[in-house]
Design a protein around this motif. Structure first.
Motif, PDB file in Angstrom:
ATOM      1  N   ALA A  33      67.295  78.248  54.175  1.00  0.00           N
ATOM      2  CA  ALA A  33      68.526  78.985  54.458  1.00  0.00           C
ATOM      3  C   ALA A  33      69.465  78.203  55.374  1.00  0.00           C
ATOM      4  O   ALA A  33      70.659  78.075  55.092  1.00  0.00           O
ATOM      5  CB  ALA A  33      68.185  80.340  55.083  1.00  0.00           C
ATOM      6  N   PHE A  34      68.932  77.683  56.476  1.00  0.00           N
ATOM      7  CA  PHE A  34      69.808  76.985  57.426  1.00  0.00           C
ATOM      8  C   PHE A  34      70.408  75.716  56.829  1.00  0.00           C
ATOM      9  O   PHE A  34      71.624  75.501  56.950  1.00  0.00           O
ATOM     10  CB  PHE A  34      69.042  76.663  58.718  1.00  0.00           C
ATOM     11  N   CYS A  37      73.135  76.774  54.440  1.00  0.00           N
ATOM     12  CA  CYS A  37      74.290  77.314  55.155  1.00  0.00           C
ATOM     13  C   CYS A  37      75.113  76.170  55.755  1.00  0.00           C
ATOM     14  O   CYS A  37      76.351  76.172  55.677  1.00  0.00           O
ATOM     15  CB  CYS A  37      73.829  78.272  56.248  1.00  0.00           C
ATOM     16  N   TYR A  40      76.928  74.433  52.983  1.00  0.00           N
ATOM     17  CA  TYR A  40      78.043  75.268  52.538  1.00  0.00           C
ATOM     18  C   TYR A  40      79.237  75.109  53.469  1.00  0.00           C
ATOM     19  O   TYR A  40      80.377  74.905  53.024  1.00  0.00           O
ATOM     20  CB  TYR A  40      77.567  76.719  52.505  1.00  0.00           C
ATOM     21  N   LEU A  87      72.633  81.677  49.202  1.00  0.00           N
ATOM     22  CA  LEU A  87      72.330  82.050  50.590  1.00  0.00           C
ATOM     23  C   LEU A  87      71.675  83.424  50.646  1.00  0.00           C
ATOM     24  O   LEU A  87      70.804  83.672  51.491  1.00  0.00           O
ATOM     25  CB  LEU A  87      73.621  82.041  51.426  1.00  0.00           C
ATOM     26  N   TRP A  91      68.285  83.410  52.494  1.00  0.00           N
ATOM     27  CA  TRP A  91      68.408  83.944  53.848  1.00  0.00           C
ATOM     28  C   TRP A  91      67.961  85.403  53.928  1.00  0.00           C
ATOM     29  O   TRP A  91      67.259  85.803  54.853  1.00  0.00           O
ATOM     30  CB  TRP A  91      69.858  83.821  54.323  1.00  0.00           C
TER      31      TRP A  91
END
Length: 319
Positions: A33-34, A37, A40, A87, A91
């Motif tokens: 996820a990180f 992100c 992105y 995401l 996430w």
């Protein structure tokens, strides 16, 4: 999970699909996820910076940079289409997407991909004119012509992708509704259908031949003509300068086509490979080109690099 069941033909018309993250390791999705992100945010920052610099600097209102701004818009469109669901999967473990939402996402993913392919062809044509006719470059490609070319590329992408949603909606789905990626693709949805998908397969093959193959051939021919022109230049310094103007575009071509061909090859002939390989190739295919394109043009194109440095220096002085 909602579904509409017909007991007469024993088919299930799914009202939603399930997206996947790391195959077999859903509990570790948050690990991705990180980085996603961050990727992105960097993608948005890089492409918006390119657009801001080109819009602000009057000296960059030339065909090459206008095509670059269209490329940045296409990259932003692709990122904004795919990253929210990616995401969401990694996430928040939000893996369900409605049937309609999946088709809409599929349409826009393919629209921006084929639009970007068309832009790369137009940029090859732009480099050919700039090197063959440098004195008449801006006369042969005025801004109005660049705008019309951009609209024609978008219209071509729309016409190519328009049949896809209708070809998907006609299919019954009686198998699993779990997709292979964290976003929706035409070929991925088709594999879940429990009917004859010959038309969909023929459509996909036709699109690849009439767009991808044709675009690659046009780009190769353009660069053969560019090389022929460059080799006819007597001065070694002039030859080097002419070729340097093509470096960024060549990098953009490799960044776009290599992951696309790799992901397609893995999808079609690499089914024996680990699902993790499929996941990584699919994410690279979607996420990496929009991230790298602004970096390549910022590093390799002197005019863009100088304007960006100037912009940050002015911001620093004001602060």
């Amino acid at each position: 999970m909602k579904s509409t069941i017909s007991f007469n033909n024993r088919t299930t018309n799914h009202q939603s699909f399930v997206l996947v993250g790391i195959p077999g390791m859903q509990e570790r999705n948050s690990w991705m996820a990180f980085p996603l992100c961050l990727l992105y945010l960097l993608t948005l920052f890089g492409n918006f910076t390119i657009l801001f610099v080109i819009k602000r600097e009057q000296s960059l209102h030339e065909p090459m940079y206008l095509f670059l701004s269209i490329l940045a818009c296409s990259d932003l469109g692709l990122s904004l289409t795919t990253m929210p669901t990616m995401l969401g999967v990694y996430w928040f473990d939000a893996r369900e997407i409605s049937f309609t939402g999946c088709i809409v996402q599929m349409f826009f993913i393919h629209l921006f991909q084929w639009t970007e392919s068309g832009i790369l062809v137009a940029m090859a044509f732009d480099r050919l004119i700039a090197i063959q006719n440098p004195l008449r470059y801006t006369l042969l490609l005025p801004n109005t012509v660049v705008g019309k070319i951009g609209l024609a590329i978008l219209a071509r992408g729309f016409c190519i992708c328009f049949p896809a949603p209708f070809l998907i909606k006609r299919l019954p789905f009686c198998r699993s509704n779990v997709l292979s990626h964290s976003y929706c693709l035409h070929q991925d949805i088709v594999h879940l259908a429990c009917a004859d998908t010959t038309i969909n397969t023929f459509y996909g093959l036709t699109v690849v031949i009439c767009t991808l193959c044709l675009d690659v051939v046009i780009i190769l021919v353009s660069y053969l003509l560019i090389l022929k022109t460059v080799l006819s230049i007597a001065s070694r310094e002039e030859r080097s300068r002419a070729l340097n103007t093509c470096v960024s575009h060549v990098c953009a071509i490799l960044i776009f086509y290599v992951p696309m061909i790799g992901a397609s090859a893995v999808h079609r002939i690499g089914r024996h490979l680990s699902l993790l390989v499929h996941m990584m190739m699919a994410n690279i295919y979607i996420a990496v080109p929009p991230l790298l394109n602004p970096i390549v043009y910022s590093v390799k194109t002197q005019q863009i690099r100088q304007r960006i440095l100037k912009m940050f220096q002015q911001t620093k002085i004001r602060s």
